[in-house]
Design an enzyme around this catalytic site. Structure first.
Site, PDB file in Angstrom:
ATOM      1  N   HIS A 137       0.728  -1.055   0.253  1.00 18.93           N
ATOM      2  CA  HIS A 137      -0.155   0.125  -0.073  1.00 18.93           C
ATOM      3  C   HIS A 137       1.363   1.337  -0.055  1.00 18.93           C
ATOM      4  CE1 HIS A 137      -3.009  -2.665   0.224  1.00 18.93           C
ATOM      5  NE2 HIS A 137      -3.906  -2.143  -0.030  1.00 18.93           N
TER       6      HIS A 137
ATOM      7  N   ASP B  18      -6.160   4.740   9.503  1.00 15.11           N
ATOM      8  CA  ASP B  18      -7.447   4.935   9.551  1.00 15.11           C
ATOM      9  C   ASP B  18      -8.069   3.820   8.536  1.00 15.11           C
ATOM     10  OD1 ASP B  18      -7.622   7.408  10.586  1.00 15.11           O
ATOM     11  OD2 ASP B  18      -6.952   8.326   8.679  1.00 15.11           O
TER      12      ASP B  18
ATOM     13  N   GLU C  77      -9.727  13.901  14.482  1.00 19.13           N
ATOM     14  CA  GLU C  77      -9.175  14.272  12.913  1.00 19.13           C
ATOM     15  C   GLU C  77      -9.782  15.312  12.361  1.00 19.13           C
ATOM     16  OE1 GLU C  77      -9.029  11.499  10.148  1.00 19.13           O
ATOM     17  OE2 GLU C  77      -7.599  10.071  11.429  1.00 19.13           O
TER      18      GLU C  77
HETATM   19  P1  FAD Z   1       4.103  -2.078   2.211  1.00 17.64           P
HETATM   20  O1  FAD Z   1       3.564  -0.880   0.719  1.00 17.64           O
HETATM   21  O2  FAD Z   1       4.421  -3.066   1.538  1.00 17.64           O
HETATM   22  O3  FAD Z   1       5.973  -1.119   2.530  1.00 17.64           O
HETATM   23  C1  FAD Z   1       5.913  -0.134   3.277  1.00 17.64           C
HETATM   24  C2  FAD Z   1       8.059   0.064   3.467  1.00 17.64           C
HETATM   25  O4  FAD Z   1       7.596  -1.284   4.250  1.00 17.64           O
HETATM   26  C3  FAD Z   1       8.514  -0.799   2.086  1.00 17.64           C
HETATM   27  O5  FAD Z   1       9.570   0.068   2.219  1.00 17.64           O
HETATM   28  C4  FAD Z   1       8.849  -1.804   2.789  1.00 17.64           C
HETATM   29  O6  FAD Z   1      10.238  -2.550   2.105  1.00 17.64           O
HETATM   30  C5  FAD Z   1       8.381  -2.111   4.212  1.00 17.64           C
HETATM   31  N1  FAD Z   1       8.393  -3.044   4.650  1.00 17.64           N
HETATM   32  C6  FAD Z   1       7.061  -4.091   4.508  1.00 17.64           C
HETATM   33  N2  FAD Z   1       6.920  -5.287   5.116  1.00 17.64           N
HETATM   34  C7  FAD Z   1       8.324  -5.065   6.592  1.00 17.64           C
HETATM   35  C8  FAD Z   1       8.519  -5.294   7.007  1.00 17.64           C
HETATM   36  N3  FAD Z   1       8.199  -6.316   8.370  1.00 17.64           N
HETATM   37  N4  FAD Z   1       9.640  -5.227   7.756  1.00 17.64           N
HETATM   38  C9  FAD Z   1      10.490  -4.213   7.159  1.00 17.64           C
HETATM   39  N5  FAD Z   1       9.651  -3.581   6.111  1.00 17.64           N
HETATM   40  C10 FAD Z   1       9.008  -4.171   5.893  1.00 17.64           C
HETATM   41  N6  FAD Z   1      -0.509   5.602   7.226  1.00 17.64           N
HETATM   42  C11 FAD Z   1      -0.435   5.577   8.422  1.00 17.64           C
HETATM   43  O7  FAD Z   1      -0.147   5.576   9.300  1.00 17.64           O
HETATM   44  N7  FAD Z   1      -2.277   6.198   9.086  1.00 17.64           N
HETATM   45  C12 FAD Z   1      -3.052   5.840   7.968  1.00 17.64           C
HETATM   46  O8  FAD Z   1      -4.296   6.484   8.508  1.00 17.64           O
HETATM   47  C13 FAD Z   1      -3.206   5.356   6.671  1.00 17.64           C
HETATM   48  N8  FAD Z   1      -4.071   5.412   5.998  1.00 17.64           N
HETATM   49  C14 FAD Z   1      -3.772   4.325   4.545  1.00 17.64           C
HETATM   50  C15 FAD Z   1      -5.248   4.749   4.000  1.00 17.64           C
HETATM   51  C16 FAD Z   1      -4.672   3.920   2.203  1.00 17.64           C
HETATM   52  C17 FAD Z   1      -5.928   3.739   1.670  1.00 17.64           C
HETATM   53  C18 FAD Z   1      -3.529   3.422   1.918  1.00 17.64           C
HETATM   54  C19 FAD Z   1      -3.532   3.162   0.665  1.00 17.64           C
HETATM   55  C20 FAD Z   1      -2.248   3.500   3.200  1.00 17.64           C
HETATM   56  C21 FAD Z   1      -2.229   4.376   4.316  1.00 17.64           C
HETATM   57  N9  FAD Z   1      -1.344   4.407   5.255  1.00 17.64           N
HETATM   58  C22 FAD Z   1      -1.586   5.164   6.391  1.00 17.64           C
HETATM   59  C23 FAD Z   1      -0.309   4.163   4.704  1.00 17.64           C
HETATM   60  C24 FAD Z   1       0.582   3.269   5.501  1.00 17.64           C
HETATM   61  O9  FAD Z   1       0.591   3.162   6.544  1.00 17.64           O
HETATM   62  C25 FAD Z   1       2.074   2.571   4.510  1.00 17.64           C
HETATM   63  O10 FAD Z   1       1.820   3.164   2.974  1.00 17.64           O
HETATM   64  C26 FAD Z   1       2.402   1.330   4.784  1.00 17.64           C
HETATM   65  O11 FAD Z   1       3.534   0.777   4.528  1.00 17.64           O
HETATM   66  C27 FAD Z   1       1.624   0.423   4.272  1.00 17.64           C
HETATM   67  O12 FAD Z   1       1.716  -0.539   4.898  1.00 17.64           O
HETATM   68  P2  FAD Z   1       2.034  -2.163   3.547  1.00 17.64           P
HETATM   69  O13 FAD Z   1       2.123  -3.507   4.997  1.00 17.64           O
HETATM   70  O14 FAD Z   1       1.505  -1.466   2.527  1.00 17.64           O
HETATM   71  O15 FAD Z   1       3.439  -1.656   3.490  1.00 17.64           O
END
Ligand code: FAD
Length: 521
Positions: free
Chosen positions: A104, A169, A279
């Protein structure tokens, strides 16, 4: 800008798939960029080179950046990841490794050009070899695999009447993914970001060492990894603080036409006892009052707001939430009334919903399902998230919300703005926030189409340039920069520590190349 809602869903899906196939077709994964000895490893059978695996690993929620990895690891145990990283370290020319949580990110942060992407979700299916979700007998914490989604953490802990305190969120994000950034939402002013609610971590470093860390044990790694953008290690387990879960919430919205009164009330509320969530967002006269992320207003509320928007052009919407359960059900309405005392929202423009705690926390999922059904989820999302010091938030409103966003009328996504308090962030951690006691989270959550997302990105650049010119010392959240100089500026006084930690835990600069900070292996 062409309205995405005019384009049929099946056409968009076809367009996304064919676009991705053409990108992958042009940039076929080259297994040859990995050393051939990789075929003799135990994990060899868990590496995938097919277009399905490569296609998924080379896209993310942002739909803007596409980097093609050489292979994707579908681990069935933590040892698989250790073996892969150790092997890369032994190579004369190491290859990059990126953990992919739920993908994400919005700018390719979880991708690895010519490297190996580790599909963390694969561990969920094999949790007996990984970590799963285990609630402690004391009920004070849960041990949770880095690959777990927050929605699953919520459901598992609720079985014990417990829940984490700090949320995002949206709950379909992985624990490892949000802890690599910070993870914050409306509860953060009170409980701190998710990184402040972790007691212990298991991490596989960039050297392939498996280490347990906390504030007292291997503390340098603990602080490095929290907010560390995946650059120091892969989180395989996090010990998350739990507390008794409430059953229901009173969710109140109040409308303002004056930004300074709106922020004054927000700041007043976060200094008041008894509130669990705060918020805020912007409503504009060229977009509907409800957006994909929130369908809070009833049709009659919406028409009231539309007539007010005709007069003011922009309105500001304050969201506050009071939790309650059986014991407090009789007093909660009075508590809400007391919280509203002295607030200066437009008279009559206050709206309330009563929801279960789970429905409230999982509110963005409803919007996701609707957008997916219309084919509007997998579109380019050039989001810009900023942390703006309180001392400059009025200038930011005038220069950005009014003079760029409202004047240009390009934005279609939600625009969030709410205050956070620095005291609940730990400065030893890698996450970077502005240097003021209170700062504002500004989320410009744009959605575009494949033809016009660049217009929105140009607007983002204009906003960043405005902040630069006006001397607004904001920080990007989920940061994205193109040059090393910009990264150095972003980290400011933390840059030297950041570099030293990289040299200590990932000296060959293998991890998280998609962040574009140290990706010169
Ligand atoms: P990924 O996109 O898969 O990875 C993100 C980063 O973390 C990359 O650099 C990856 O290499 C690294 N990573 C992933 N897993 C690990 C692991 N196990 N160990 C070490 N590194 C790792 N953020 C907020 O803070 N608050 C919010 O309310 C919020 N709402 C969101 C709503 C939506 C619809 C979306 C799309 C994003 C939102 N985000 C929010 C952002 C979100 O927190 C970050 O994009 C987060 O990185 C997404 O998690 P993911 O598991 O998809 O990570």
């Amino acid at each position: 800008m062409a309205s995405p809602s005019l384009i049929p869903a099946h056409f968009i899906v076809f367009f996304v798939v064919s676009r991705l196939m053409s990108i992958i077709g042009n940039l076929r994964p080259s297994k040859n960029s990995l050393p051939c000895e990789i075929d003799s490893l135990g994990v060899h059978a868990k590496l995938r080179y097919d277009l399905d695996a490569i296609g998924l690993a080379s896209t993310d929620y942002g739909n803007i950046v596409h980097e093609i990895p050489s292979a994707v690891l579908y681990p069935t145990s933590i040892d698989d990841i250790i073996e892969l990283i150790k092997f890369s370290n032994e190579c004369p020319l190491p290859f990059n490794v990126a953990a992919r949580g739920h993908g994400h990110s919005v700018r390719g942060q979880a991708m690895a050009h010519d490297g190996v992407v580790v599909n963390m979700l694969s561990l969920k299916k094999h949790y007996k070899n990984g970590n799963g979700i285990r609630v402690s007998t004391s009920g004070n914490y849960a041990d949770v695999g880095g690959e777990q989604l927050w929605i699953d953490v919520l459901n598992a802990t609720l079985e014990h009447g417990l829940a984490p305190l700090s949320w995002t969120d949206y709950l379909y994000l992985t624990v490892g993914g949000t802890l690599s950034n910070a993870g914050f939402s409306g509860q953060t002013f009170l409980y701190g970001p998710q990184i402040s609610n972790v007691l212990e971590l298991d991490v596989i470093t960039g050297k392939g060492d498996f280490m347990t860390c906390s504030k007292d044990q291997n503390s340098e790694l603990f602080y490095a990894v929290l907010g560390g953008l995946g650059l120091f290690g892969i989180i395989t387990r996090a010990r998350i603080v739990l507390a008794k879960a409430p059953k229901r919430v009173k969710w109140v919205r109040m409308i303002y036409s004056d930004f300074s009164i709106f922020t004054r009330d927000q700041e007043h509320l976060i200094s008041t006892k008894g509130l669990e969530y705060l918020e805020g967002s912007l409503l504009m006269d060229y977009t509907p009052a409800n957006n994909w992320r929130s369908s809070f207003f009833s049709p009659s509320n919406e028409s009231q707001i539309i007539s007010l928007l005709k007069k003011h052009g922009i309105l500001y919407c304050l969201d506050m939430v009071k939790y309650y359960d059986d014991e407090t059900a009789n007093s909660v309405d009075k508590d809400v009334q007391m919280l509203q005392e002295g607030l200066n929202f437009i008279p009559g423009f206050t709206f309330m919903r009563d929801e279960t705690y789970v429905d409230f926390l999982n509110r963005v999922r409803r919007g996701e399902i609707t957008l997916k059904s219309k084919g509007l989820w997998d579109v380019p999302n050039p989001w810009l998230n900023l942390l703006v010091p309180k001392s400059r938030i009025l200038d930011f409103n005038a220069g950005v919300f009014v003079d760029i966003i409202h004047r240009q009328k390009k934005t279609t996504g939600p625009l969030l703005v709410f205050p956070l308090t620095k005291i609940v962030w730990d400065d030893k951690m890698s996450a970077v926030v502005p240097d003021e006691d209170i700062f504002y989270s500004v989320g410009l959550l744009h959605s575009g189409s494949f033809n016009d997302w660049q217009d929105l990105d140009n607007q983002n650049n204009e906003i960043l340039e405005f902040c630069d010119r006006a001397g607004i010392k904001m920080k990007q959240y989920l940061p994205h920069y193109k040059s090393k100089e910009e990264w150095i500026k972003h980290f400011g006084p933390k840059w030297n520590t950041f570099q030293e930690r990289k040299a200590q835990f990932d000296p060959r600069m293998i991890l998280s190349p998609g962040q574009n900070i140290f990706n010169y292996v």
